[in-house]
Design a protein around this motif. Structure first.
Motif, PDB file in Angstrom:
ATOM      1  N   ASP A 224       0.810  -1.219   0.000  1.00  0.00           N
ATOM      2  CA  ASP A 224       0.000   0.000   0.000  1.00  0.00           C
ATOM      3  C   ASP A 224       0.842   1.267   0.000  1.00  0.00           C
ATOM      4  OD1 ASP A 224       1.011   0.009   2.575  1.00  0.00           O
ATOM      5  OD2 ASP A 224      -0.884   0.576   3.516  1.00  0.00           O
ATOM      6  N   ALA A 225       2.174   1.116   0.014  1.00  0.00           N
ATOM      7  CA  ALA A 225       3.053   2.286   0.072  1.00  0.00           C
ATOM      8  C   ALA A 225       3.242   2.950  -1.289  1.00  0.00           C
ATOM      9  CB  ALA A 225       4.414   1.885   0.625  1.00  0.00           C
ATOM     10  N   GLY A 226       2.803   2.290  -2.369  1.00  0.00           N
ATOM     11  CA  GLY A 226       2.974   2.872  -3.694  1.00  0.00           C
ATOM     12  C   GLY A 226       4.448   3.111  -3.999  1.00  0.00           C
TER      13      GLY A 226
ATOM     14  N   ALA B 215      -0.688   7.551  -2.437  1.00  0.00           N
ATOM     15  CA  ALA B 215       0.039   6.964  -1.309  1.00  0.00           C
ATOM     16  C   ALA B 215       0.316   8.001  -0.237  1.00  0.00           C
ATOM     17  CB  ALA B 215       1.341   6.342  -1.792  1.00  0.00           C
TER      18      ALA B 215
ATOM     19  N   ARG C 274      -2.889   8.444   1.694  1.00  0.00           N
ATOM     20  CA  ARG C 274      -3.097   7.311   2.605  1.00  0.00           C
ATOM     21  C   ARG C 274      -2.248   7.490   3.876  1.00  0.00           C
ATOM     22  NH1 ARG C 274      -2.763   3.376  -1.986  1.00  0.00           N
ATOM     23  NH2 ARG C 274      -4.832   2.460  -2.309  1.00  0.00           N
TER      24      ARG C 274
END
Length: 292
Positions: A117-119, A251, A254
């Protein structure tokens, strides 16, 4: 702090906005042997005229990495924006080590990690890992989001009256590009040992507060509209942003939602000698750009 102004100091990506600011700061603070690396040396004729040595340095060209880092004592590696930047940057770290560079400063991002999910932030994590494994001294400069990005996003927000984000109300500690570049130059001039630092502005700011600043400074009403990360990604791509770049921005949202951007440090003042500029002051200073 130690004074390294008479060492050979390299700035990569020196033709970019950040690189130019960092090189200028090094000269202003008395550095005597500044090397500017760039894929196109012709872009830096003005810097060369100031006594800076300009070298061709392309992270995708192994031969230029060898010549670019030759004889350098300390280097600032400015992160690239490319789909293969992990490979680019780890190659640069390896070349620096092979050339005998003793210290690296690197422009990273908050809460760098390898998670899915960190891109694009995962690229920073793997670059940090390569630097840590190199055995060199380093300063990993985890730069928070640029205040300058609020100017980029202002046009669409002012035109539509809506500022879209996926931060879930989390704050961002905006820091100006100029402050981060001065900080990076200061680290190159004085830092020793191994350190990981967050480079932040003076206080976190929410997107609702950004919208209110747009309204106050222009007289045009702007409301903050919260989206999911998926909705924001789709909207940015629909607006014409490449998927890779859109993922970087999402990201960051997020991570703001998770609270990773709400950190406040004294790193800017420590390495630049001046307090970081607040977002409100930055926007007031650039009020004319908001009207465009």
């Amino acid at each position: 702090m130690t004074d390294f102004k008479d060492k050979t100091l390299l700035v990569t990506g020196a033709a970019g906005q950040f690189g130019r600011l960092a090189a200028a700061e090094l000269l202003a603070r008395g550095a005597t042997k500044v090397v500017a690396g760039t894929r196109d040396p012709a872009q830096l004729a003005d810097i060369a005229a100031q006594g800076v040595e300009v070298r061709r340095l392309d992270f995708d060209d192994a031969a230029s990495l060898v010549t670019g880092f030759a004889g350098v004592d300390r280097a600032l590696i400015i992160s690239t924006v490319a789909p293969n930047r992990r490979e680019q940057q780890t190659a640069a770290v390896a070349a620096a080590k092979a050339a005998g560079v003793s210290y690296l400063a690197y422009t990273s991002a908050p809460h760098a990690r390898p998670n899915a999910d960190a891109g694009g932030i995962a690229d920073h994590y793997w670059t940090e890992q390569a630097i840590a494994a190199s055995g060199l001294d380093f300063t990993l400069l985890r730069n928070h989001i640029y205040a300058d990005m609020t100017l980029v996003g202002a046009g669409a927000a002012l035109a539509s009256g809506q500022l879209f984000d996926a931060t879930e109300g989390g704050g961002r500690n905006y820091v100006t590009r100029a402050d981060t570049a001065r900080t990076a130059a200061g680290a190159l001039l004085s830092a020793s040992g191994r350190d990981i630092v967050d480079v932040t502005g003076p206080a976190p700011v929410t997107q609702a507060e950004v919208a209110a600043l747009y309204t106050r400074l222009t007289g045009k009403p702007v409301a903050r509209v919260g989206l999911t990360a998926e909705q924001l990604q789709a909207g940015l791509e629909a607006a014409g942003l490449p998927a890779f770049y859109a993922a970087l921005l999402v990201a960051f949202d997020r991570d703001a939602a998770a609270g990773y951007h709400a950190i406040t440090t004294d790193v800017v003042e420590r390495y630049s000698g001046r307090k970081p500029q607040a977002l409100v002051a930055f926007l007031e200073e650039n009020k004319a750009a908001l009207a465009q």
